[in-house]
Write a protein that holds these residues in place. Structure first.
Motif, PDB file in Angstrom:
ATOM      1  N   LYS A   1      -1.154  -0.868   4.372  1.00 49.45           N
ATOM      2  CA  LYS A   1      -0.953  -1.237   2.693  1.00 49.45           C
ATOM      3  C   LYS A   1       0.404  -0.865   2.621  1.00 49.45           C
ATOM      4  O   LYS A   1       0.826  -0.976   1.656  1.00 49.45           O
ATOM      5  CB  LYS A   1      -2.166  -0.603   2.200  1.00 49.45           C
ATOM      6  CG  LYS A   1      -3.372  -0.733   2.069  1.00 49.45           C
ATOM      7  CD  LYS A   1      -3.927  -1.359   0.899  1.00 49.45           C
ATOM      8  CE  LYS A   1      -5.057  -2.697   1.399  1.00 49.45           C
ATOM      9  NZ  LYS A   1      -6.681  -1.592   1.539  1.00 49.45           N
ATOM     10  N   LYS A   2       0.652   0.162   3.043  1.00 52.32           N
ATOM     11  CA  LYS A   2       1.959   0.748   3.209  1.00 52.32           C
ATOM     12  C   LYS A   2       3.181  -0.528   3.430  1.00 52.32           C
ATOM     13  O   LYS A   2       4.374  -1.097   2.987  1.00 52.32           O
ATOM     14  CB  LYS A   2       2.812   2.221   3.652  1.00 52.32           C
ATOM     15  CG  LYS A   2       3.765   2.739   3.185  1.00 52.32           C
ATOM     16  CD  LYS A   2       3.839   4.501   3.653  1.00 52.32           C
ATOM     17  CE  LYS A   2       4.490   4.082   5.753  1.00 52.32           C
ATOM     18  NZ  LYS A   2       4.885   4.982   6.069  1.00 52.32           N
TER      19      LYS A   2
ATOM     20  N   LYS B   1       6.578  -2.653  -2.213  1.00 52.28           N
ATOM     21  CA  LYS B   1       7.698  -1.897  -3.624  1.00 52.28           C
ATOM     22  C   LYS B   1       5.930  -0.958  -4.564  1.00 52.28           C
ATOM     23  O   LYS B   1       6.118  -0.841  -4.990  1.00 52.28           O
ATOM     24  CB  LYS B   1       7.989  -3.293  -4.561  1.00 52.28           C
ATOM     25  CG  LYS B   1       9.120  -3.790  -4.110  1.00 52.28           C
ATOM     26  CD  LYS B   1       9.733  -4.836  -5.411  1.00 52.28           C
ATOM     27  CE  LYS B   1      11.475  -5.427  -4.678  1.00 52.28           C
ATOM     28  NZ  LYS B   1      11.284  -6.900  -4.542  1.00 52.28           N
ATOM     29  N   TYR B   2       5.148  -0.593  -4.186  1.00 49.70           N
ATOM     30  CA  TYR B   2       4.267   0.065  -4.565  1.00 49.70           C
ATOM     31  C   TYR B   2       3.272   1.041  -3.666  1.00 49.70           C
ATOM     32  O   TYR B   2       2.318   0.983  -3.395  1.00 49.70           O
ATOM     33  CB  TYR B   2       3.056  -0.729  -4.735  1.00 49.70           C
ATOM     34  CG  TYR B   2       2.019  -0.882  -5.822  1.00 49.70           C
ATOM     35  CD1 TYR B   2       2.804  -0.925  -6.859  1.00 49.70           C
ATOM     36  CD2 TYR B   2       0.997  -0.360  -5.915  1.00 49.70           C
ATOM     37  CE1 TYR B   2       1.977  -1.624  -8.058  1.00 49.70           C
ATOM     38  CE2 TYR B   2       0.079  -0.023  -6.903  1.00 49.70           C
ATOM     39  CZ  TYR B   2       0.598  -0.935  -8.041  1.00 49.70           C
ATOM     40  OH  TYR B   2      -0.651  -0.295  -9.605  1.00 49.70           O
TER      41      TYR B   2
ATOM     42  N   THR C   1      -4.986   1.239  -6.868  1.00 50.61           N
ATOM     43  CA  THR C   1      -3.742   1.896  -5.685  1.00 50.61           C
ATOM     44  C   THR C   1      -2.693   1.069  -5.127  1.00 50.61           C
ATOM     45  O   THR C   1      -1.681   0.962  -4.134  1.00 50.61           O
ATOM     46  CB  THR C   1      -4.518   2.823  -5.068  1.00 50.61           C
ATOM     47  OG1 THR C   1      -4.875   1.501  -4.075  1.00 50.61           O
ATOM     48  CG2 THR C   1      -4.889   4.053  -5.032  1.00 50.61           C
ATOM     49  N   THR C   2      -3.374  -0.211  -5.112  1.00 47.88           N
ATOM     50  CA  THR C   2      -2.239  -1.465  -4.955  1.00 47.88           C
ATOM     51  C   THR C   2      -2.087  -2.174  -6.053  1.00 47.88           C
ATOM     52  O   THR C   2      -2.864  -2.388  -7.179  1.00 47.88           O
ATOM     53  CB  THR C   2      -3.042  -2.119  -3.399  1.00 47.88           C
ATOM     54  OG1 THR C   2      -4.519  -2.220  -4.416  1.00 47.88           O
ATOM     55  CG2 THR C   2      -3.355  -1.505  -2.480  1.00 47.88           C
ATOM     56  N   PRO C   3      -1.281  -3.074  -6.083  1.00 47.93           N
ATOM     57  CA  PRO C   3      -1.290  -4.259  -7.191  1.00 47.93           C
ATOM     58  C   PRO C   3      -2.210  -4.714  -7.805  1.00 47.93           C
ATOM     59  O   PRO C   3      -2.850  -5.274  -7.298  1.00 47.93           O
ATOM     60  CB  PRO C   3      -0.045  -5.369  -6.715  1.00 47.93           C
ATOM     61  CG  PRO C   3       0.989  -4.150  -6.254  1.00 47.93           C
ATOM     62  CD  PRO C   3      -0.673  -3.326  -4.539  1.00 47.93           C
TER      63      PRO C   3
ATOM     64  N   ASN D   1       2.210   4.560  -3.828  1.00 40.18           N
ATOM     65  CA  ASN D   1       2.353   5.814  -4.901  1.00 40.18           C
ATOM     66  C   ASN D   1       1.589   6.850  -4.071  1.00 40.18           C
ATOM     67  O   ASN D   1       0.803   6.659  -3.343  1.00 40.18           O
ATOM     68  CB  ASN D   1       1.885   5.275  -6.046  1.00 40.18           C
ATOM     69  CG  ASN D   1       0.601   4.359  -5.564  1.00 40.18           C
ATOM     70  OD1 ASN D   1      -0.590   5.164  -5.244  1.00 40.18           O
ATOM     71  ND2 ASN D   1       0.133   2.524  -5.266  1.00 40.18           N
TER      72      ASN D   1
ATOM     73  N   HIS E   1       2.996  -3.638   0.601  1.00 41.42           N
ATOM     74  CA  HIS E   1       2.703  -3.572  -0.884  1.00 41.42           C
ATOM     75  C   HIS E   1       4.427  -2.877  -0.708  1.00 41.42           C
ATOM     76  O   HIS E   1       4.679  -1.634  -1.210  1.00 41.42           O
ATOM     77  CB  HIS E   1       1.860  -2.723  -1.607  1.00 41.42           C
ATOM     78  CG  HIS E   1       0.573  -3.466  -1.421  1.00 41.42           C
ATOM     79  ND1 HIS E   1      -0.106  -5.296  -2.024  1.00 41.42           N
ATOM     80  CD2 HIS E   1      -0.448  -3.449  -0.347  1.00 41.42           C
ATOM     81  CE1 HIS E   1      -1.187  -5.047  -1.623  1.00 41.42           C
ATOM     82  NE2 HIS E   1      -1.191  -4.249  -1.354  1.00 41.42           N
TER      83      HIS E   1
END
Ligand code: AQP
Length: 324
Positions: A110-111, A116-117, A45-47, A119, A114
């Motif tokens: 986390k938002k 650009k990630y 869920t993270t890069p 999701n 990250h």
């Protein structure tokens, strides 16, 4: 008691993971029915690097064994080996309000981190975590403080399901190691020590002794001289005292007494030596296990077989209750 906990294979395990979670697991496996997991589905869920993931999973299993988890006393599994976790997560998702997920601190952090990630998996993370826990009818979830909110949401989801479809899930309790619940970054003692932050603030469990010494010697402290525990006014020194007392298995008050009169740099040197000697046997064990990957794979596949029986039992019950 039935116990479940897991860690993401998102980087090297660090002192926070050990003192917050794994240290408790090693004790709990002696008198409980424990399932410890490598939560790879959460790690995506993270890069991350897909090429590296298989090795990360096996390395984390090796680390679990080196740190004292014993496959004769607990069940070791990889989350993606058991599709029932995902199946239950989908079903639980249908009764989880989106607002509950949006207010989770980890999602917000986390938002931000990250950008650009962002999701849907990141938002749904706590639903999958609830499924991980509830599918085994777990009663206790030993975690660090940062995961407390997710376990509380798991309780809410379980209660909601039981009310709507009839008594199905046990309501799990969170268990935190009082002093190890939140180990802070050495370079920024107001943020938690974290794998993905790496760098100066994070002590990986298996890193070279010289690097451990360097990181501890340059840990951020304060301009006073007294070695005294005070989280608000002296977060750096308090964090080091915390680590010292946990590694020595003594109270913080006893640690303060032992270190009375020492300068900050003397204390840091003592702590660096203590950390290195604490980690040394674990490192040797890990090196020894590193050449036995087939044996480790076998432990994980045996673990999956044992866990599957429990998971399927819950799934049959849940599906029947939900009319599926
Ligand atoms: N600093 C910490 N102090 C105490 N406990 C901690 N834990 C993590 N950091 C600390 C506990 O370790 C378990 C596994 O956490 P995780 O890796 O699955 O997720 P995390 O909390 O997101 O850990 P990291 O290190 O911060 O990883 P990244 O940077 O990848 O997100 C949990 O029980 C957690 O409480």
């Amino acid at each position: 008691m039935r116990i479940f906990s897991g860690i993401r294979p998102s980087g090297e395990l660090h002192l926070g993971n050990y003192l917050g979670a794994i240290k408790q697991w090693v004790e709990l496996q002696n008198n409980n029915e424990c399932i410890f997991c490598i939560v790879d589905l959460h790690a995506i869920t993270t890069p991350y690097d897909a090429q590296e993931m298989p090795q990360r999973v096996i390395d984390q299993a090796i680390s679990y064994l080196a740190l004292g988890l014993n496959p004769e006393k607990c069940i070791l599994i990889v989350q993606s080996h058991l599709k029932e976790h995902l199946e239950l997560a989908w079903l639980l998702g249908s009764i989880t309000p989106i607002g509950e997920l949006q207010r989770m601190t980890q999602f917000k952090e986390k938002k931000k981190k990250h950008k650009k990630y962002i999701n849907a998996g990141l938002l749904n993370y706590p639903v999958l975590m609830a499924a991980d826990i509830l599918i085994y009818q777990s009663e206790i979830v030993p975690v660090g403080e940062d995961q407390k909110q997710h376990v509380e949401l798991t309780q809410t989801i379980a209660k909601k399901f039981n009310n709507k479809f009839g008594e199905t899930f046990k309501i799990p309790k969170v268990q935190m190691n009082k002093d190890g619940a939140r180990i802070m970054s050495l370079s920024d003692p107001k943020s938690k020590m974290s794998k993905s932050d790496g760098g100066k603030g994070c002590i990986d469990l298996f890193e070279e002794p010289q690097i451990i010494t360097k990181k501890i010697m340059s840990a951020v402290t304060d301009t006073q001289k007294k070695i005294k525990y005070d989280r608000a006014k002296k977060p750096g020194i308090s964090n080091l005292l915390n680590i010292y007392s946990l590694l020595k298995d003594i109270s913080v008050a006893e640690a303060e007494e032992e270190l009375k009169g020492k300068s900050y740099s003397e204390f840091k040197k003592i702590l660096a030596d203590l950390t290195i000697s604490f980690l040394e046997p674990l490192r040797s064990k890990r090196n020894e296990l590193a050449s036995r990957e087939v044996y480790v794979q076998e432990i994980l596949s045996q673990g999956a077989k044992r866990a599957k029986i429990m998971a399927q039992e819950t799934m049959d019950d849940v599906k029947k209750k939900m009319g599926l």
